[in-house]
Enzyme design. Sequence first.
Site, PDB file in Angstrom:
ATOM      1  N   SER A 139       0.903  -1.365   0.042  1.00  0.00           N
ATOM      2  CA  SER A 139      -0.155   0.018   0.160  1.00  0.00           C
ATOM      3  C   SER A 139       0.893   1.218  -0.018  1.00  0.00           C
ATOM      4  O   SER A 139       1.601   1.412  -0.872  1.00  0.00           O
ATOM      5  CB  SER A 139      -0.786  -0.055   1.261  1.00  0.00           C
ATOM      6  OG  SER A 139      -2.192   0.981   1.102  1.00  0.00           O
ATOM      7  N   ASP A 266      -9.764  -3.554  -6.332  1.00  0.00           N
ATOM      8  CA  ASP A 266      -9.303  -2.666  -5.018  1.00  0.00           C
ATOM      9  C   ASP A 266     -10.037  -1.508  -4.739  1.00  0.00           C
ATOM     10  O   ASP A 266     -10.054  -0.740  -5.621  1.00  0.00           O
ATOM     11  CB  ASP A 266      -7.795  -2.386  -5.433  1.00  0.00           C
ATOM     12  CG  ASP A 266      -7.035  -1.934  -4.132  1.00  0.00           C
ATOM     13  OD1 ASP A 266      -7.762  -1.404  -3.230  1.00  0.00           O
ATOM     14  OD2 ASP A 266      -5.882  -2.065  -4.088  1.00  0.00           O
ATOM     15  N   HIS A 294      -8.112  -4.951  -1.399  1.00  0.00           N
ATOM     16  CA  HIS A 294      -6.796  -4.173  -1.187  1.00  0.00           C
ATOM     17  C   HIS A 294      -6.082  -5.001  -0.002  1.00  0.00           C
ATOM     18  O   HIS A 294      -6.469  -5.205   1.174  1.00  0.00           O
ATOM     19  CB  HIS A 294      -7.348  -2.994  -0.332  1.00  0.00           C
ATOM     20  CG  HIS A 294      -6.163  -1.959  -0.247  1.00  0.00           C
ATOM     21  ND1 HIS A 294      -5.424  -1.350  -1.234  1.00  0.00           N
ATOM     22  CD2 HIS A 294      -5.429  -1.635   0.906  1.00  0.00           C
ATOM     23  CE1 HIS A 294      -4.517  -0.650  -0.587  1.00  0.00           C
ATOM     24  NE2 HIS A 294      -4.268  -0.694   0.626  1.00  0.00           N
TER      25      HIS A 294
END
Length: 321
Positions: A139, A266, A294
């Site tokens: 991320s 996502d 995600h």
Amino acid sequence: MSSYRAPGWLPGGHAQTLYPLLIRPTPLPYHRQRWETPDGDFIDLDWNLVPSSTLDGRPLLVLFHGLEGSSGSYYASTLMHAVTGIGWAGVVVNFRGCSGESNRLPRAYHSGDSDEIDWILRRLQASFPGYPRYAVGVSLGGNALLKWLGEREKGATDTLRAAAAISAPLDLAACGHALASGFNRLYTRHFLYTLKRHAADKLRRYPGLFDERRMRAARNLHEFDEIVTAPLHGFAGADDYWRRASSKPWLPGIRLPTLLLNAQNDPFLPAQTLPTARQVAASVQLEFPRQGGHVGFVTGRLPGRLDWLPQRILDYFQHEV
């Protein structure tokens, strides 16, 4: 093409994003090491083995976590368990203020802090010069790592053997606006809860650092970044920060073998913003499974497993590089 297939009992990007929190593994008993930074601050690194020159030349995997994450995040635990299982050394870099103790300076960490990535990786290179070294960013950590790879170009190839970025917010503006609407506001509220708590702690130590009333009233990441993140890290505002910190423009400059893995569903990053093969360097392998959420990628029958992602990363490093 991707080998990932989401289980039929877990449909949709939101479920695939949130469910891993329910089956998170127990973290390893880490060995913590504190580094003093050149500007008078510190970061804490959590190792799966005692960090010393007696690691016997094992391959070393370095993990950079996501927004408000840490070595305790479920993806860090699963990856460090997998790394330990194959006899590698592994270390999770806790960004400033993310190790359970507030950092010393007004600044903290941000999505485009490639200079911090550079300092960390080069210190590890100096400490373990004969070891094969790999880096993974998840991320926010993936965005910062990709930006560093693109900025340094060939200069990164003497520091690492390969890299992987998982669910990276390549276009921060697209991600920020996506997180400000619909069900995604649930994620925003979660992030803002801890971001505001940390910001309030900084105000207690540095009165007048920013407008407390506006900080507490922030309803989305753009408003928070405008008031706190951007000015504390040298940006003119949230829009300037999101533009300059995004990694997508830097992808053509990457010269190190790099796996770029993002699910098309996502919730954080709209699928239409994912790069095409023409928008990245030849050294970048794109893998965009249709599902996964995600940093989710759950597999198997109920209650499910989280082993696909660490195995995919390690398979890339061991067999495809």
